[in-house]
Every structure is written in structure tokens, then in C-alpha cells.
Design a protein around this motif. Structure first.
Motif, PDB file in Angstrom:
ATOM      1  N   PHE A 350      58.954  77.306   8.881  1.00  0.00           N
ATOM      2  CA  PHE A 350      58.480  78.045   7.716  1.00  0.00           C
ATOM      3  C   PHE A 350      57.511  77.182   6.929  1.00  0.00           C
ATOM      4  N   ASP A 351      56.609  77.833   6.201  1.00  0.00           N
ATOM      5  CA  ASP A 351      55.701  77.075   5.333  1.00  0.00           C
ATOM      6  C   ASP A 351      56.374  76.798   4.001  1.00  0.00           C
ATOM      7  N   ALA A 352      55.602  76.257   3.037  1.00  0.00           N
ATOM      8  CA  ALA A 352      56.179  75.865   1.752  1.00  0.00           C
ATOM      9  C   ALA A 352      56.718  77.048   0.974  1.00  0.00           C
ATOM     10  N   ASN A 353      56.198  78.261   1.251  1.00  0.00           N
ATOM     11  CA  ASN A 353      56.683  79.464   0.573  1.00  0.00           C
ATOM     12  C   ASN A 353      57.796  80.159   1.352  1.00  0.00           C
ATOM     13  N   HIS A 354      58.289  79.477   2.370  1.00  0.00           N
ATOM     14  CA  HIS A 354      59.354  79.988   3.239  1.00  0.00           C
ATOM     15  C   HIS A 354      58.922  81.226   4.021  1.00  0.00           C
ATOM     16  N   GLU A 355      57.618  81.288   4.338  1.00  0.00           N
ATOM     17  CA  GLU A 355      57.098  82.329   5.214  1.00  0.00           C
ATOM     18  C   GLU A 355      57.175  81.832   6.651  1.00  0.00           C
ATOM     19  N   ASN A 356      57.703  82.663   7.552  1.00  0.00           N
ATOM     20  CA  ASN A 356      57.888  82.273   8.949  1.00  0.00           C
ATOM     21  C   ASN A 356      56.545  82.049   9.611  1.00  0.00           C
ATOM     22  N   GLN A 357      56.354  80.865  10.182  1.00  0.00           N
ATOM     23  CA  GLN A 357      55.109  80.520  10.846  1.00  0.00           C
ATOM     24  C   GLN A 357      55.197  80.703  12.361  1.00  0.00           C
ATOM     25  N   PHE A 358      56.206  80.131  12.956  1.00  0.00           N
ATOM     26  CA  PHE A 358      56.393  80.273  14.400  1.00  0.00           C
ATOM     27  C   PHE A 358      57.792  79.799  14.760  1.00  0.00           C
ATOM     28  N   VAL A 359      58.214  80.092  15.972  1.00  0.00           N
ATOM     29  CA  VAL A 359      59.544  79.732  16.466  1.00  0.00           C
ATOM     30  C   VAL A 359      59.386  78.957  17.763  1.00  0.00           C
ATOM     31  N   THR A 360      60.076  77.835  17.862  1.00  0.00           N
ATOM     32  CA  THR A 360      60.123  77.104  19.122  1.00  0.00           C
ATOM     33  C   THR A 360      61.586  77.005  19.556  1.00  0.00           C
ATOM     34  N   SER A 361      61.780  76.740  20.819  1.00  0.00           N
ATOM     35  CA  SER A 361      63.153  76.622  21.321  1.00  0.00           C
ATOM     36  C   SER A 361      63.232  75.492  22.338  1.00  0.00           C
ATOM     37  N   ARG A 362      64.461  75.135  22.625  1.00  0.00           N
ATOM     38  CA  ARG A 362      64.699  74.006  23.517  1.00  0.00           C
ATOM     39  C   ARG A 362      65.991  74.300  24.281  1.00  0.00           C
ATOM     40  N   PHE A 363      65.901  74.300  25.591  1.00  0.00           N
ATOM     41  CA  PHE A 363      67.087  74.538  26.420  1.00  0.00           C
ATOM     42  C   PHE A 363      67.434  73.237  27.127  1.00  0.00           C
ATOM     43  N   ASN A 364      68.666  72.800  26.912  1.00  0.00           N
ATOM     44  CA  ASN A 364      69.127  71.523  27.457  1.00  0.00           C
ATOM     45  C   ASN A 364      70.272  71.809  28.428  1.00  0.00           C
ATOM     46  N   HIS A 402      78.442  59.448  34.106  1.00  0.00           N
ATOM     47  CA  HIS A 402      77.067  59.833  34.428  1.00  0.00           C
ATOM     48  C   HIS A 402      76.738  61.128  33.698  1.00  0.00           C
ATOM     49  N   ASP A 403      75.587  61.139  33.023  1.00  0.00           N
ATOM     50  CA  ASP A 403      75.187  62.288  32.222  1.00  0.00           C
ATOM     51  C   ASP A 403      73.706  62.537  32.461  1.00  0.00           C
ATOM     52  N   ASN A 404      73.376  63.755  32.877  1.00  0.00           N
ATOM     53  CA  ASN A 404      71.978  64.095  33.160  1.00  0.00           C
ATOM     54  C   ASN A 404      71.636  65.433  32.516  1.00  0.00           C
ATOM     55  N   SER A 405      70.383  65.540  32.040  1.00  0.00           N
ATOM     56  CA  SER A 405      69.940  66.768  31.383  1.00  0.00           C
ATOM     57  C   SER A 405      68.545  67.149  31.861  1.00  0.00           C
ATOM     58  N   GLN A 406      68.348  68.457  32.005  1.00  0.00           N
ATOM     59  CA  GLN A 406      67.024  69.027  32.219  1.00  0.00           C
ATOM     60  C   GLN A 406      66.679  69.818  30.963  1.00  0.00           C
ATOM     61  N   ILE A 407      65.569  69.458  30.324  1.00  0.00           N
ATOM     62  CA  ILE A 407      65.216  70.050  29.033  1.00  0.00           C
ATOM     63  C   ILE A 407      63.910  70.837  29.168  1.00  0.00           C
ATOM     64  N   GLU A 408      63.938  72.060  28.656  1.00  0.00           N
ATOM     65  CA  GLU A 408      62.739  72.903  28.662  1.00  0.00           C
ATOM     66  C   GLU A 408      62.431  73.330  27.231  1.00  0.00           C
ATOM     67  N   ASN A 409      61.225  72.990  26.772  1.00  0.00           N
ATOM     68  CA  ASN A 409      60.763  73.391  25.446  1.00  0.00           C
ATOM     69  C   ASN A 409      59.752  74.519  25.592  1.00  0.00           C
ATOM     70  N   ASN A 410      59.762  75.480  24.670  1.00  0.00           N
ATOM     71  CA  ASN A 410      58.778  76.560  24.755  1.00  0.00           C
ATOM     72  C   ASN A 410      57.563  76.299  23.880  1.00  0.00           C
ATOM     73  N   SER A 411      57.435  75.031  23.415  1.00  0.00           N
ATOM     74  CA  SER A 411      56.273  74.678  22.621  1.00  0.00           C
ATOM     75  C   SER A 411      55.069  74.475  23.543  1.00  0.00           C
ATOM     76  N   ASP A 412      53.907  74.342  22.933  1.00  0.00           N
ATOM     77  CA  ASP A 412      52.695  74.196  23.730  1.00  0.00           C
ATOM     78  C   ASP A 412      52.582  72.820  24.373  1.00  0.00           C
ATOM     79  N   VAL A 413      53.322  71.835  23.826  1.00  0.00           N
ATOM     80  CA  VAL A 413      53.284  70.486  24.391  1.00  0.00           C
ATOM     81  C   VAL A 413      54.708  70.043  24.669  1.00  0.00           C
TER      82      VAL A 413
END
Length: 843
Positions: A350-364, A402-413
Motif C-alpha cells: 500500500f502507499d502512504a494513503n493506504h491505497e493498494n498498489q500491488f500484490v506479490t506472493s511467495r510459495f515456499n 536436512h532441510d530444503n526449500s524451493q521458493i517461487e516469487n510472483n514478483s518481476d524479479v
């Protein structure tokens, strides 16, 4: 391999031993009966042990226990016997050279309380028994309805003075610096919190709570120690228990303990399988500020995870009675666990006025597996005088996680990432203790203990480079850590009783040699120190029903595991926990004043305590200087070092916030607590515990931020908090037991924010079947789904509110079947060894 062959041979010989024992009971049989009551009250004494030893052949030992009416009735071969009747904290009753050639009724026998037992009071209740001793309290778990189908964490969370938070962190009287032992030895688990969640509650016999340990115990643990004693059958013949459980969210398990005891050996095993699904959730709402205090933007982070685990726990052991005074015990423990924790993280920006700008997610997609193997041995030599003994203990263990993770982000980078965390540990221990009674009311003890621990942690975070389509290590979070620890200790203590006064004085010396080597950065630290740890206990018996005690001890808290490991978790890439390899040990001086009073239906145990800790651990949050770039539109390029080159599009840099422990100057903790056991009616029993404490920290922390500026923070803070627990057990019609557990943890301020109060409730019901040979139990953990960790954090550049629920409400159904073993049967056969912790001074 040799150990495996040894275990197989023991099993092969198992059936012949049973046949021999059965043959020895053949012949002419007669019945022995009678009744045991408490002297002065004529109250029937259930579970009293009656032992008969054949005078012609002392190797022939038989006997039984009393029922709920205090009555006993069993068969023996005709002959002449020495008869001994025993119950904890009562004087033994003996009948010598009793000829039993026909059915014999010994009549009603009264047992007299043993006034010479120093400050040892046993409160006899149906489900959970507490034994209050000079320097500890022992809680016999029994068949507590609240823990059926649960884990060790559930057991600890039902023990007075002990609490387990939503993260699984154990605290004693609100202090998290607690030493946790299993069968008197440090757990061989790398992550003790996860290990406690993997061991089934059905494997636990009792828990020792030592708020102010004497010199006999390790000095580790500024807040005291908890010793978890696993089940180990001691009853004659073949007996055991089978437990099946299931629940929602999906979980099920099966466990059993089997015991066979003869005059020459005691063979025992406990094995269990469990599958658990522990879905949880959390969120962190953060307001980021500009340097002038105005709002920059908001990010709401939400997590949902599964935490599925599948594990096997097993131990196999044998007591060998080499002669009447010498016992050699060998135990092999094995634990294996596989886990799967798919986790979804969503970031609402959200921006400073609490207006939604965008949503990103992360799957681990996190997967883990661990394996623990331990061999322990004990040699006990008892001399002629009661309490005079010499013991040697040793244990050798290995642990691989032993601990292993595959992480996928939906961001542009930073689209794809992966992590790996490989840990291997070896822990070896050797200990020797000598106990010498002096006269009738004095005792001398001395001993040595050596602990040798090696831990290697290889943690790596890899980022997919889209230009070359290869994963490359991210140097910000990749680290290899080598931790070696050598601790040698000597102790001695002397106790005596003079009229109504009892004194226990001790001194422990420990030499610590710790090396921490960060192989990735070539950063090497060696911490070596030798310290003395005195302890003193003074008790005054006001009357047979009450006593006063004053105790002092000096303790140490050595940083370990997650506290020193720079990186161990990457489930969130904007809120990261980071260990501090340069942490120093903290030292605590503990003073405790206690009072115990017992009435007919009520027992009160209360204490007031004061702890002073230097170089205490404090967890802080700060900006790391790293940013997670998120762009809306356009294309960014991920470089080999993990940085981002912006090609075009609007860029949002999210600061990475670190949580890390530091050494603060001084901490003062003052509090008081009381525990009440009240039985207003035969069908209703109440147990309550209340703890209030004041925690004051004095100290400043200075660090250099990512811009090169020196930042000083004042951590002077005074916080008041309290927690309380109430347990009620009611016997309903048709012998249905109903148990309720209510817990409230009060709010507490800290230097960077505040944790909020949390209320939770558990319910349990049980019904005995098949003439008390079986029990079916139903329990509900966290009835109102309210058990969470709720906190507010206020830093110069951010304000945040977070709530974390490790496990949602859970319902468990269990079925227990006992063979050749009565319900709630306590192991009260005459002991041929000293127990688990050396010699308890009893004056």
C-alpha cells in the motif's frame, strides 16, 4: 553393526526367558490376601507394593499391588517368605519368616508416614501426582487427558510453572533460559524445540522441575532446568500398554511399551509411529516511516503453512542385575522424522494513503528429514549401607538434519530461489557420581561430568540467474558454520539435618572451551572460561505439614544453535531471523524463598524468587541495509551477487528487517508464584498455578547501520507480567472423567514494543472399558482457537503488529489397552538402582 546383532540376540532369547519364568510358578499354589490403610486416617492405600521373597531360594520373588480399596489378593507357591510392603514416603512394613502353606489373610496393615524423608510430600491424585522435594518438584504425567495423542510440548504446557508459547519456546516462570534434559542428559537434537514436538506424550513417565538446581546438576540454564523421564517398566513379569490415536486436523499414531522383568534382568522397549498435520498461520502488518516520521508505505504480510510430519520413535533397553547390589543398564534410542511444510506468503503493498498498489506472493515448498541415534549406558554399584553408591553414565549420539526449500516469487524479479540447510551433530557425554551417607542424617556427594559436542551447519540460499538460467549462491545469506564445545565439570556437595533444620551446600566447577568457526567468511572465535558455581539450600520443618526453604545458586546460559547461527531460515525475505556468532555466555545469580503447607484437602506450595543476570540475551529488530526489489512493469536483471539492475518500470525497494540476539548489560527478574492442589470432593479435584514477575533490563546497544552511521539504542525497560493456569478434573456419572485446562499469559512490555495477553482452553474426556483394562479418551486442544503470539514493534523507521498461530485447534481421540498392568500403575517395585539423577539427599 555389533549393537544391532546384540539387539537381535536379546530378542531371540526373549521367549525362552518367558518360558523359564512360567515354569518357576508351577507347583502348589496358595492365595495371599489382605488390606493396606494409612495409619491414623484408615484411608485405603491404592497401588501399594507387596513383595514376597522365598527364604529358601531368595531368587524367587513374587508379589502384587493393592486395588482402589487398598486390598490385595494373589497366588504364590507354598513356602516360607520374607514379606515387605512399600509405598513412597511411608515407612516399609516387613514380616520375616512367614510360613505360607495354605490360603493366608494377613489382615489389615497400617502404614505410617516416614517423617525422616526430608521435605518430601506426595499429593496423591488420580491422574497427575506431584512429589515436592528439597531441590525439585516431580510431576508424574500418568494418564493426563490433556496430552493424549499429543507431544512432549503438550506435556510441558500442562506442568505448573512451565509454559510453551506459539513458537514452541519453553519457559519456566516466564524465563526462556531453561536447560532441557531427557533422562538426565542433554537432548541430542540440534533443534530442541522441534524435537519436543516429535516425541509422543505417551513415551513420558514424569517431568522434574528444578527452579533452583543444586551443584549436582549442570550449571546450564539461568531459569532452571526440566528433566523429562521416559517410560521404563520395572514390574515383574511381562506387561505393557498399546495406544492408538487419531484426530483432526489429520493426525494419527500408534505406540506401545513392553516390559519383561525377571530376577536377573529387565527388558523394556517403547516404540511409536505418528503422522501429524499442524496447519498454522501468521501475519505482520508493517508501517514504514520516512526519516521525518511521516508514513512512507504499508506492507501486510500473511502466511499459511501445513507443517506435516511423519516420525518413528523407538528405544530398546535392558537392565542386567549382575548381583544383588550391581546393575548395568544399556539403552538404544532411535528417532526419525520426515517433514513437509508448503507455505504461502502474500504481501499486500500500500502507499502512504493506504491505497493498494500491488500484490506479490511467495510459495515456499519446504521438505525436511532428521535422524537421531543414541546409545547410553549406566553402571550402578550399591554398597551395604542404604544410599551408599557409585555410578558411571555415558552416552554417545549422532544427529543429522536436512532441510530444503524451493521458493517461487510472483514478483518481476527474484522469480525463483532455493535454500538448503544441512546440519550434523555428534554429542558424547561421560559422568561419574559417588554418594556416601554419613551417620543417620548426613550425606556427601562428588562427581565428574564431561560433555563434548560438535555441530556443522551448511546453509545456502541460491537465486536463479535468468540470463544464464542457472542458480547462483546468494552471498548475503550463505554461510557454513562449525561449532565445537568441550565442557568438563567437577562437583561436590554435603547435606545434613540437625533437628528441624536441613542444609545442603555444594560447589561446581566447569571449564568451557568453545570454538565458533565461520568457514565461509574465515571468521574464527574461541571462547574459553572457567567458573565456579556455588549452591546452598536451607530448610526448616515448621511442622509435619509445613516447611520453609531458602536456596541460592549460580547459573550460566551458553548461546547455542539458532542463537549463534547467522542464517537458518528464509521463509520470509523481508523479515529475517539472524543469529549472532559473537554472543557471550550470560551468568545468573538465583535466590529462592519457598513455603509448603499441607491440609487434609488442600496443599499450598509458594515461592518468591530474585534473579540477577549479567550479559543477558535480548532479541532486537533493526534494518539490515538490504532491500527486496519489487517492480511493477518493465524488466529487471538479477546480477550474480543478488543485486538488481533496473531496466525500466517503477521500482519498490522493501527494506529487510533483521531480528537478532545481543548481549545486554544486566537483567533483574523478581517474582512470586504459588501452586494449589485442592480436592473439595472425592469426585472433584482442582489444581491451580499463578506466577507474577517483574523484569527489568538496564543497558545500551550501539551498532553501525548500513549507511555507516553509528546507532545507539537505550534498552532500559521495566516490565510486569503474569500467567495463570487452572485445571479441573471431575468424575461424572458412569465413571466418565472430565478435565478442563484454562491458561492466560499476561501482556508484557519490552524496549521495542509489547507482547499482548493470550487466553487458551483445553478439554478432555475419558472412559474406562473392559474392567479398567482399556481407556478411550477425547481431548480438544485450544478450544477457542485463540492460542497465538501477538506483539507490537516500534522502531525509528517502522511500526508493526504481528500475530502468529503455530497450530490451529486440534481434536484427538485415543484408545489405550493395558495387559498385565493396572490403570495408573506406578513403578513401585523395590528399586535396585538409585533412580535417574544420583542421590537425593533425604537427611
Amino acid at each position: 553393526m555389533k549393537l544391532s546383532r546384540f539387539a537381535v540376540l536379546l530378542f531371540l532369547f526373549f521367549i525362552p526367558f518367558i518360558n523359564v519364568a512360567q515354569q518357576r510358578t508351577e507347583g502348589e499354589k496358595v492365595k495371599v490376601s489382605g488390606k493396606i490403610v494409612e495409619k491414623g486416617t484408615t484411608i485405603p492405600m491404592e497401588y501399594t507394593t507387596i513383595t514376597l521373597q522365598n527364604t529358601a531360594n531368595p531368587k524367587i520373588v513374587t508379589g502384587g499391588i493393592t486395588n482402589e480399596k487398598g486390598e490385595f489378593n494373589f497366588e504364590v507357591s507354598a513356602g516360607t517368605y520374607d514379606i515387605k510392603i512399600e509405598f513412597i514416603s511411608f515407612k516399609p512394613f516387613e514380616i520375616k519368616q512367614k510360613a505360607i502353606t495354605e490360603n493366608t489373610n494377613l489382615g489389615t496393615i497400617s502404614l505410617e508416614p516416614d517423617a525422616t524423608l526430608l521435605n518430601e510430600v506426595e499429593i496423591r491424585v488420580d491422574k497427575t501426582t506431584v512429589e515436592i522435594k528439597l531441590d525439585k518438584k516431580v510431576y508424574n504425567v500418568g494418564n493426563d487427558l490433556m496430552v493424549k495423542g499429543g507431544t512432549v510440548s503438550d506435556v510441558l504446557d500442562n506442568i505448573p510453572s512451565v509454559s510453551v508459547d506459539a513458537d514452541g519456546v519453553v519457559s519456566l516462570r516466564g524465563n526462556e533460559n531453561v536447560r532441557i534434559l531427557i533422562d538426565g542428559k542433554p537432548s541430542n537434537a540440534i533443534n530442541i524445540t522441534e524435537a519436543l514436538r516429535q516425541i509422543p506424550a505417551d513415551a513420558i513417565d514424569k517431568v522434574e522441575v528444578v527452579t533452583n538446581p543444586s551443584a549436582r546438576y549442570d550449571s546450564e540454564g539461568g531459569g532452571g532446568l526440566l528433566n523429562i523421564i521416559l517410560k521404563k517398566g520395572k514390574n515383574l513379569g511381562l506387561n505393557g500398554t498399546l495406544i492408538l490415536s487419531t484426530g483432526d486436523p489429520e493426525n494419527y499414531g500408534a505406540s506401545g511399551n513392553l516390559n519383561f522383568k525377571s530376577e536377573g534382568f529387565n527388558l523394556f522397549t517403547t516404540t511409536g509411529y505418528n503422522y501429524r498435520n499442524n496447519p498454522g498461520n501468521s501475519f505482520t502488518d508493517t508501517e514504514y516511516l520516512n526519516s521525518d516520521g511521516t508514513t512512507r508505505n504499508f506492507i501486510n504480510e500473511k502466511r499459511y503453512n501445513e507443517r506435516v510430519s511423519e516420525g518413528v520413535n523407538s528405544n530398546f533397553g535392558i537392565d542386567l542385575y549382575l548381583d544383588k547390589s550391581t546393575t548395568w543398564t544399556n539403552i538404544f534410542n532411535y528417532r526419525k522424522n520426515n517433514g513437509n511444510n508448503p507455505e504461502e506468503v502474500t504481501y499486500n503493498n500500500f502507499d502512504a494513503n493506504h491505497e493498494n498498489q500491488f500484490v506479490t506472493s511467495r510459495f515456499n515448498d519446504q521438505k525436511s528429514n532428521s535422524q537421531n541415534v543414541e546409545y547410553s549406558t549406566n553402571f550402578t554399584k550399591n554398597f551395604k549401607k542404604q544410599g551408599h553408591k557409585f555410578t558411571i553414565d555415558a552416552s554417545f549420539s549422532t544427529n543429522d538434519d536436512h532441510d530444503n526449500s524451493q521458493i517461487e516469487n510472483n514478483s518481476d524479479v527474484l522469480k525463483f530461489e532455493k535454500t538448503s540447510n544441512d546440519q550434523s551433530q555428534t554429542r558424547n557425554m561421560i559422568q561419574s557420581d559417588y554418594v556416601l551417607p554419613i551417620g543417620k542424617n548426613s550425606q556427601f556427594e562428588a562427581g565428574y561430568k564431561g560433555e563434548f559436542n560438535k555441530l556443522l551447519t551448511d546453509y545456502e540460499v541460491d537465486t536463479l540467474n535468468t540470463l544464464i538460467n542457472r542458480y547462483l549462491p546468494n552471498p548475503r545469506y550463505t554461510n557454513e558454520l562449525q561449532y565445537n564445545e568441550k565442557i568438563n565439570a567437577l562437583y561436590t556437595q554435603f547435606g545434613t539435618k540437625i533437628k528441624k533444620f536441613s542444609i545442603l551446600l555444594g560447589m561446581r566447577w566447569e571449564d568451557s572451551n568453545i570454538t565458533i568457526n565461520q568457514l565461509t567468511t574465515s571468521d574464527f572465535n574461541n571462547k574459553r572460561y572457567s567458573n565456579f558455581f556455588p549452591s546452598a539450600f536451607l530448610t526448616y520443618e515448621v511442622s509435619d505439614q509445613s516447611s520453609l526453604s531458602l536456596s541460592y545458586s549460580r547459573r550460566i546460559s551458553r548461546p547455542r544453535g539458532r542463537q549463534i547461527n547467522p542464517f537458518s531460515n528464509y521463509s520470509s525475505n523481508i523479515n529475517i531471523f539472524q543469529g549472532n556468532p559473537d554472543l557471550n555466555a550470560a551468568f545468573t545469580d538465583a535466590l529462592d524463598l519457598g513455603y509448603l503447607k499441607r491440609w487434609d484437602k488442600l496443599t499450598l506450595s509458594t515461592s518468591m524468587y530474585l534473579n540477577k543476570t549479567t550479559d543477558s540475551f535480548q532479541f532486537i529488530r533493526k534494518e539490515s541495509g538490504d532491500f527486496v526489489p519489487v517492480v511493477s512493469g518493465g524488466k529487471d536483471i538479477v546480477n550474480n551477487d543478488g543485486s538488481v539492475t533496473i531496466v525500466d518500470g517503477e521500482d519498490y525497494d522493501i527494506p529487510v528487517i533483521l531480528s537478532t540476539p545481543i548481549n545486554l548489560a544486566t537483567e533483574y527478574r523478581f517474582g512470586f508464584e504459588f501452586t494449589l492442589n485442592y480436592s473439595p470432593y472425592k469426585w472433584w479435584k482442582l489444581n491451580s498455578n499463578f506466577n507474577f514477575f517483574r523484569n527489568q533490563t538496564d543497558g545500551d546497544y550501539t551498532y553501525v547501520d548500513f549507511k555507516g552511521n553509528s546507532i545507539s539504542q537505550n534498552f532500559d525497560n521495566t516490565a510486569y507480567s503474569w500467567f495463570t493456569r487452572l485445571t479441573s478434573k471431575v468424575t461424572l456419572p458412569y465413571k466418565i472423567d472430565w478435565q478442563t485446562n484454562l491458561t492466560y499469559n499476561g501482556p508484557q512490555n519490552n524496549a521495542q514494543g509489547r507482547s499482548l495477553g493470550v487466553f487458551s482452553a483445553n478439554l478432555g474426556f475419558s472412559k474406562d472399558l473392559f474392567k479398567d483394562k482399556a481407556t478411550v479418551a477425547l481431548n480438544v486442544q485450544d478450544v477457542f482457537n485463540s492460542r497465538k503470539r501477538i506483539s507490537d514493534t516500534n522502531l525509528p523507521l517502522l511500526n508493526s503488529h504481528s500475530e502468529m498461530q503455530w497450530r490451529v485447534r486440534q481434536i484427538n481421540l485415543s484408545f489405550t489397552y493395558r495387559f498385565n498392568k493396572k490403570k495408573n500403575e506406578k513403578e513401585r517395585q523395590p528399586k535396585r538402582d538409585s533412580g535417574d539423577d544420583g542421590g537425593d539427599f533425604q537427611g
